[in-house]
Design a protein around this motif. Sequence first.
Motif, PDB file in Angstrom:
ATOM      1  N   GLU A 150      79.777  20.897  63.278  1.00  0.00           N
ATOM      2  CA  GLU A 150      79.308  22.283  63.272  1.00  0.00           C
ATOM      3  C   GLU A 150      78.241  22.415  62.206  1.00  0.00           C
ATOM      4  N   ILE A 151      77.167  23.135  62.568  1.00  0.00           N
ATOM      5  CA  ILE A 151      76.094  23.335  61.590  1.00  0.00           C
ATOM      6  C   ILE A 151      75.899  24.825  61.365  1.00  0.00           C
ATOM      7  N   ASN A 152      75.983  25.232  60.096  1.00  0.00           N
ATOM      8  CA  ASN A 152      75.769  26.636  59.740  1.00  0.00           C
ATOM      9  C   ASN A 152      75.019  26.711  58.424  1.00  0.00           C
ATOM     10  N   ASN A 153      73.955  27.492  58.406  1.00  0.00           N
ATOM     11  CA  ASN A 153      73.188  27.716  57.169  1.00  0.00           C
ATOM     12  C   ASN A 153      72.893  26.435  56.397  1.00  0.00           C
ATOM     13  N   GLY A 154      72.412  25.446  57.096  1.00  0.00           N
ATOM     14  CA  GLY A 154      72.010  24.216  56.421  1.00  0.00           C
ATOM     15  C   GLY A 154      73.149  23.331  55.960  1.00  0.00           C
ATOM     16  N   GLN A 155      74.382  23.656  56.362  1.00  0.00           N
ATOM     17  CA  GLN A 155      75.539  22.837  56.014  1.00  0.00           C
ATOM     18  C   GLN A 155      76.139  22.258  57.292  1.00  0.00           C
ATOM     19  N   ALA A 156      76.482  21.002  57.243  1.00  0.00           N
ATOM     20  CA  ALA A 156      77.165  20.401  58.384  1.00  0.00           C
ATOM     21  C   ALA A 156      78.627  20.186  58.026  1.00  0.00           C
ATOM     22  N   VAL A 157      79.515  20.635  58.898  1.00  0.00           N
ATOM     23  CA  VAL A 157      80.937  20.354  58.728  1.00  0.00           C
ATOM     24  C   VAL A 157      81.335  19.431  59.871  1.00  0.00           C
ATOM     25  N   VAL A 158      81.857  18.266  59.519  1.00  0.00           N
ATOM     26  CA  VAL A 158      82.173  17.262  60.548  1.00  0.00           C
ATOM     27  C   VAL A 158      83.641  16.873  60.454  1.00  0.00           C
ATOM     28  N   GLU A 159      84.136  16.340  61.560  1.00  0.00           N
ATOM     29  CA  GLU A 159      85.497  15.811  61.562  1.00  0.00           C
ATOM     30  C   GLU A 159      85.465  14.364  62.017  1.00  0.00           C
ATOM     31  N   ARG A 160      86.314  13.566  61.425  1.00  0.00           N
ATOM     32  CA  ARG A 160      86.465  12.190  61.885  1.00  0.00           C
ATOM     33  C   ARG A 160      87.954  11.851  61.951  1.00  0.00           C
ATOM     34  N   GLU A 161      88.285  10.965  62.885  1.00  0.00           N
ATOM     35  CA  GLU A 161      89.676  10.550  63.042  1.00  0.00           C
ATOM     36  C   GLU A 161      89.957   9.396  62.104  1.00  0.00           C
ATOM     37  N   VAL A 162      91.093   9.478  61.404  1.00  0.00           N
ATOM     38  CA  VAL A 162      91.412   8.399  60.467  1.00  0.00           C
ATOM     39  C   VAL A 162      92.705   7.692  60.833  1.00  0.00           C
ATOM     40  N   GLY A 163      93.176   7.866  62.050  1.00  0.00           N
ATOM     41  CA  GLY A 163      94.370   7.129  62.489  1.00  0.00           C
ATOM     42  C   GLY A 163      95.584   8.010  62.662  1.00  0.00           C
ATOM     43  N   GLY A 165      96.175  10.145  64.797  1.00  0.00           N
ATOM     44  CA  GLY A 165      95.850  11.500  65.206  1.00  0.00           C
ATOM     45  C   GLY A 165      95.411  12.387  64.041  1.00  0.00           C
ATOM     46  N   THR A 166      95.421  11.844  62.811  1.00  0.00           N
ATOM     47  CA  THR A 166      94.993  12.607  61.631  1.00  0.00           C
ATOM     48  C   THR A 166      93.472  12.680  61.572  1.00  0.00           C
ATOM     49  N   ARG A 167      92.967  13.854  61.208  1.00  0.00           N
ATOM     50  CA  ARG A 167      91.520  14.036  61.096  1.00  0.00           C
ATOM     51  C   ARG A 167      91.130  14.491  59.697  1.00  0.00           C
ATOM     52  N   GLU A 168      90.000  13.981  59.236  1.00  0.00           N
ATOM     53  CA  GLU A 168      89.427  14.470  57.984  1.00  0.00           C
ATOM     54  C   GLU A 168      88.295  15.431  58.298  1.00  0.00           C
ATOM     55  N   VAL A 169      88.231  16.505  57.547  1.00  0.00           N
ATOM     56  CA  VAL A 169      87.126  17.446  57.687  1.00  0.00           C
ATOM     57  C   VAL A 169      86.228  17.257  56.475  1.00  0.00           C
ATOM     58  N   LEU A 170      84.949  16.999  56.706  1.00  0.00           N
ATOM     59  CA  LEU A 170      84.026  16.748  55.601  1.00  0.00           C
ATOM     60  C   LEU A 170      82.814  17.667  55.703  1.00  0.00           C
ATOM     61  N   GLU A 171      82.224  17.902  54.554  1.00  0.00           N
ATOM     62  CA  GLU A 171      81.077  18.797  54.509  1.00  0.00           C
ATOM     63  C   GLU A 171      79.903  18.091  53.846  1.00  0.00           C
ATOM     64  N   MET A 172      78.720  18.322  54.394  1.00  0.00           N
ATOM     65  CA  MET A 172      77.516  17.784  53.746  1.00  0.00           C
ATOM     66  C   MET A 172      76.332  18.702  54.047  1.00  0.00           C
ATOM     67  N   LYS A 173      75.327  18.596  53.199  1.00  0.00           N
ATOM     68  CA  LYS A 173      74.115  19.415  53.376  1.00  0.00           C
ATOM     69  C   LYS A 173      73.145  18.714  54.311  1.00  0.00           C
ATOM     70  N   LEU A 174      72.374  19.496  55.058  1.00  0.00           N
ATOM     71  CA  LEU A 174      71.268  18.941  55.820  1.00  0.00           C
ATOM     72  C   LEU A 174      70.096  18.695  54.872  1.00  0.00           C
ATOM     73  N   PRO A 175      69.225  17.747  55.089  1.00  0.00           N
ATOM     74  CA  PRO A 175      69.300  16.730  56.136  1.00  0.00           C
ATOM     75  C   PRO A 175      70.408  15.710  55.866  1.00  0.00           C
ATOM     76  N   CYS A 176      70.981  15.200  56.950  1.00  0.00           N
ATOM     77  CA  CYS A 176      72.076  14.253  56.803  1.00  0.00           C
ATOM     78  C   CYS A 176      72.083  13.283  57.979  1.00  0.00           C
ATOM     79  N   ILE A 177      72.937  12.284  57.870  1.00  0.00           N
ATOM     80  CA  ILE A 177      73.075  11.290  58.937  1.00  0.00           C
ATOM     81  C   ILE A 177      74.486  11.383  59.515  1.00  0.00           C
ATOM     82  N   VAL A 178      74.548  11.446  60.831  1.00  0.00           N
ATOM     83  CA  VAL A 178      75.829  11.574  61.517  1.00  0.00           C
ATOM     84  C   VAL A 178      76.003  10.382  62.465  1.00  0.00           C
TER      85      VAL A 178
END
Lengths: 259, 320
Positions: A150-163, A165-178
Motif C-alpha cells: 500500500e502506498i500513501n503520502n510517499g510511504q509504502a507499507v508492505v507485507e511479507r510472509e515469514v513462515g 502463515g505469519t506475516r511481517e508488516v514493514l514500512e519504508m519511504k519512497l523511492p524504494c525497491i520492492v
Amino acid sequence: MQIYVCVKHVPDTAATINISGDTGYKDTACKFIINPYDEYAVEEAVQRVEKAGSGEVIVVTVGPEAAVSTMRAAMAMGAHRGILVKVQSQFLDSTLTSLALKAAIEQDGDGAPDIIFTGKNAVDTEGFQTQYRLAAAMNLPVVSEVVHLEINNGQAVVEREVGGGTREVLEMKLPCIVGATKGLNEPRYPKFPDIMKAKKKEIKEFDFDQLGLDTAVDQTELLKLEAVPERSSAQIMQGSIREQVIELVRILREDDKVL
Amino acid sequence: MAKIGVLIETEKDEIKKTNFGTITAARDGGKNEVVALLLGVDANLAQEALAAYGAQKIVQVSVDGADLLSSPDLQARALADVIHHFALEGLVGLASARGRDVFARLGALLNVTLASDCVGINFDEKTVRKSHFSGKTIATIKLSSSLLLCALRPNAIEAQEAPVDAQVESYAASAEDPGLVKILEVKKGGSQKMDLTEADVIITGGRPIDAAENYKMLEECAELLGAAVGASRAAVDAGFAPHSMQVGQTGKTVSPRLYIGCGLSGSVQHFAGMKTSKVIVGINTDKDAPIFQKCDYGIIADMFEVVPVLTEVLREHAGK
C-alpha cells in the motif's frame, strides 16, 4: 509515477536443461520466458500507473540480445518502454548485475524512480540478492518477497510472509525497491492487440562494457553445473488399500527410518 | 581452523530445530570453531541445545538503545560489527524468509559474495552447492570474498550431535539503523501449526482435495505423522488453501525427511520445491501420473480412500 521494473530473461521452468561442458547449457534447446516472479513486479507497476492515471513503467533487463522477447512480453502487459544492458552470460554475478541496473536507471530520463520493482528471485540462478545489492548501491530502502503493498503520502507499507502463515508488516519511504512474489496480484494475460502494440515500443540498448562500470568487485564464479538425477520410477504398493498402507508404513519406519 | 558464526533463528523465544543442521555444517566435522549468534533473545535459554550440537561460544547480540527486531538493516549492521569484533571468517545461517533477507542485506552492505539456499558448503575450497534452474541442476559456486557468507536450505544438512561446553556471553554491537525500513507489526498465522520449511514430514494435498474443509483429513493424519500440511499450486489457485501452504515454484522450497503427495500430478514446478526431500511418496488415482516416474513409493488409489486408512494405521502404531 516513474516506475522501473527489473526483469530477467530465463529458461522456461518446464524446460529440460541440457548441460554442455562444465558450466554451460544448450540455451538454443530451450524456450525462454519472463522470470515468473518478475510478472508480479510488472503487473504491480502497471496497475500503479493505471490507477494514478499518469506515469511510466520502464522495463530494465540485463541479458542477451534475445532478452528482447521477454521485454516485449512485459510491454504487452502494459510497460511503456525498455532498457536492455547486453551481456553474454546467463550467470552474471549479482553485484555486477545490480551495478548495470543502477547505471541503466540513472542514465534514463531524470533518473529519479519513485519505485523499482523486481521479482523475489530469478528461477535460473536462484540468488535472492540482486534487489538488495541494487538498493545498497542506490542507497534506497528495500523489502523483498512482498505479498501486499500500500502506498500513501510517499510511504509504502508492505507485507511479507515469514513462515507458518505469519506475516511481517514493514514500512519504508519512497523511492524504494520492492521484490515481488506470488500473492501481490494476479498477472494479466496480454491480449492480441497489446502484443502487437508492444512490438512498436521503444527499447534502448547498451553493451555492458559501454556503461564504464568498475568491475573490480568480489564476484561469485560458477565452477560446475550438474544435472540432478531424477529418481527412478516408484515402487508401487500392492494388495488392498489397507495392505498397501501397512506395507508402506513398515517400509518408512523400518527400512528408510523416516517415520 | 576457521572461526565461523552461525546466525541462530528463534521463533517465540525457542530455537528452531533446523538451526542444528546449520551448526553441523558450520562445524565441518570439528574443523571449525562455531560461534552461535542470537539477536535480541536470551542466550541462556538456548545454551544447552546449542552446545549439544557443538557451538563452542554463544553470543547474545544487542544494540544499545535500539530494538534489533524492529529493523532488518540494523540487524545486518549489527552482524557486520559482530563479524569484525569476533574476527569471524564466515557466517552461515538458515535460508528462511528472514534469513534470506538479512543475509542479502549483509552481503550488499559489506560488498561480499553470498550464496543463498545452499545444500552444501566446502570451507577448504570456499565453494557451495546450490540449486540452479528450479532444482533441475546443482551448481558449484566459488565465493571469492575473504568472508564466507552462506545461507543454507533448512533441513538440507542433517544435524549431528557433538556436545561441547559452551561459553555464553553478551555483546552490545556498535551499529546504527539507517532508518530505511521499519518492521511495524508481526501478524501471527491463523490455523497453521507448523512452518512448512521447518517440518521433518510434510503431507500435501493437490487439486483433487476439492474443498478447503477436506484439508482436515490431511491435518488429522499430519498430527500422527508429526507433519506439516502443504498444498499444490492448483489447490491454492482454486482457493482451497492459502498461499502460505503452497509448495513448489512460486511457493515454498522444502526439504523434509518424508514428503507424502496426495493427488499431485508431479509437475516440474512442484518438484522444484520439494525434490530434495529424502523420501517421496505419491498417492494418485492415475497410474500414468508423472509423480510415479520420480518418487520412491506409490499408491495408485484415491487419496480419500488412502489417507483415512493411513491415519488409522498410524493410530494403531501410536497405541502400541
